[in-house]
Design a protein around this motif. Structure first.
Motif, PDB file in Angstrom:
ATOM      1  N   TYR A  65      28.079  21.674 -67.056  1.00  0.00           N
ATOM      2  CA  TYR A  65      28.673  22.805 -66.339  1.00  0.00           C
ATOM      3  C   TYR A  65      27.815  23.054 -65.107  1.00  0.00           C
ATOM      4  CZ  TYR A  65      30.845  27.320 -65.496  1.00  0.00           C
ATOM      5  OH  TYR A  65      31.552  28.363 -64.940  1.00  0.00           O
ATOM      6  N   LEU A  97      26.956  25.235 -61.936  1.00  0.00           N
ATOM      7  CA  LEU A  97      27.112  26.638 -61.541  1.00  0.00           C
ATOM      8  C   LEU A  97      26.438  26.860 -60.197  1.00  0.00           C
ATOM      9  CD1 LEU A  97      27.861  29.595 -62.084  1.00  0.00           C
ATOM     10  CD2 LEU A  97      25.757  29.785 -63.441  1.00  0.00           C
ATOM     11  N   GLU A 129      24.619  28.724 -57.373  1.00  0.00           N
ATOM     12  CA  GLU A 129      23.620  29.798 -57.449  1.00  0.00           C
ATOM     13  C   GLU A 129      24.133  31.151 -56.971  1.00  0.00           C
ATOM     14  OE1 GLU A 129      20.631  27.979 -55.032  1.00  0.00           O
ATOM     15  OE2 GLU A 129      19.714  26.957 -56.745  1.00  0.00           O
ATOM     16  N   SER A 155      26.955  31.531 -67.018  1.00  0.00           N
ATOM     17  CA  SER A 155      26.201  31.165 -68.226  1.00  0.00           C
ATOM     18  C   SER A 155      27.061  31.349 -69.472  1.00  0.00           C
ATOM     19  CB  SER A 155      24.919  31.991 -68.332  1.00  0.00           C
ATOM     20  OG  SER A 155      25.224  33.378 -68.305  1.00  0.00           O
ATOM     21  N   GLU A 156      27.923  32.360 -69.462  1.00  0.00           N
ATOM     22  CA  GLU A 156      28.837  32.578 -70.596  1.00  0.00           C
ATOM     23  C   GLU A 156      29.868  31.455 -70.682  1.00  0.00           C
ATOM     24  OE1 GLU A 156      32.512  35.537 -71.477  1.00  0.00           O
ATOM     25  OE2 GLU A 156      30.642  36.518 -70.897  1.00  0.00           O
ATOM     26  N   ALA A 184      29.537  28.390 -69.560  1.00  0.00           N
ATOM     27  CA  ALA A 184      28.843  27.170 -69.985  1.00  0.00           C
ATOM     28  C   ALA A 184      28.568  27.193 -71.480  1.00  0.00           C
ATOM     29  CB  ALA A 184      27.542  27.019 -69.206  1.00  0.00           C
ATOM     30  N   SER A 185      28.231  28.360 -72.010  1.00  0.00           N
ATOM     31  CA  SER A 185      27.916  28.448 -73.443  1.00  0.00           C
ATOM     32  C   SER A 185      29.131  28.125 -74.300  1.00  0.00           C
ATOM     33  CB  SER A 185      27.354  29.827 -73.802  1.00  0.00           C
ATOM     34  OG  SER A 185      28.357  30.814 -73.731  1.00  0.00           O
ATOM     35  N   GLU A 228      23.814  24.425 -71.240  1.00  0.00           N
ATOM     36  CA  GLU A 228      23.193  25.317 -70.264  1.00  0.00           C
ATOM     37  C   GLU A 228      23.745  24.930 -68.892  1.00  0.00           C
ATOM     38  OE1 GLU A 228      20.959  27.878 -70.519  1.00  0.00           O
ATOM     39  OE2 GLU A 228      21.305  27.734 -72.681  1.00  0.00           O
ATOM     40  N   PRO A 229      24.020  25.897 -68.031  1.00  0.00           N
ATOM     41  CA  PRO A 229      24.527  25.532 -66.709  1.00  0.00           C
ATOM     42  C   PRO A 229      23.464  24.816 -65.880  1.00  0.00           C
ATOM     43  CG  PRO A 229      24.137  27.891 -66.833  1.00  0.00           C
ATOM     44  CD  PRO A 229      23.895  27.333 -68.207  1.00  0.00           C
ATOM     45  N   MET A 237      22.246  24.464 -62.242  1.00  0.00           N
ATOM     46  CA  MET A 237      22.385  25.237 -61.013  1.00  0.00           C
ATOM     47  C   MET A 237      22.438  24.314 -59.798  1.00  0.00           C
ATOM     48  SD  MET A 237      22.564  28.138 -62.400  1.00  0.00           S
ATOM     49  CE  MET A 237      22.642  29.200 -60.977  1.00  0.00           C
TER      50      MET A 237
END
Length: 101
Positions: free
Chosen positions: A47, A49, A51, A61-62, A64-65, A70-71, A73
Motif C-alpha cells: 500500500y 501512501l 505523505e 494507515s487504516e 493499509a491495515s 504497513e503503508p 510512504m
C-alpha cells in the motif's frame, strides 16, 4: 475539493486535473470487504501512501491495515502519480522486487 487533491500545486493545474476526474463512490473504500481474504491469495501486496494525502476517505494507515500491511510512504499528495511520478514509480518497482527475483 480540487485543492485537497493537489495542495501546494498551481491553482490552474488543480482545476485542470479536477475537471478530468470522474466521481467515484466511497463505499468500496469504506465498506467492509465481504469477499475472499486477500491475504490468502499468495500475492504480494503493498500500500503506497502519499505523505501529504489529505483527500482519502479514511486514514491511509487504516486502509493499509485492511490488507495486513504497513503503508509505504511516498512523497506527494493524493495525485502523486501526476506530481511525483518518478518517486512513485521507484516505490512501485521496489515493492515488486522480492528476494526470489
Amino acid at each position: 475539493m480540487s485543492a485537497r487533491l493537489m495542495q501546494n500545486e498551481p491553482a490552474m493545474l488543480q482545476r485542470m486535473v479536477f475537471e478530468q476526474l470522474t466521481p467515484q463512490p466511497g463505499g468500496y473504500v469504506l465498506d467492509a470487504w465481504e469477499g475472499e481474504d486477500l491475504r490468502t491469495l499468495g500475492v504480494p501486496m503493498t500500500y503506497l501512501l502519499a505523505e501529504r494525502d489529505i483527500a482519502l476517505a479514511a486514514p491511509g494507515s487504516e486502509l493499509a491495515s485492511r490488507l495486513g500491511v504497513e503503508p509505504v510512504m511516498v512523497p506527494g499528495t493524493h495525485e502523486a502519480l501526476l506530481t511525483h511520478p518518478d518517486e512513485l514509480a521507484g516505490a512501485l518497482l521496489k515493492a515488486t522486487v522480492t528476494p526470489e527475483n
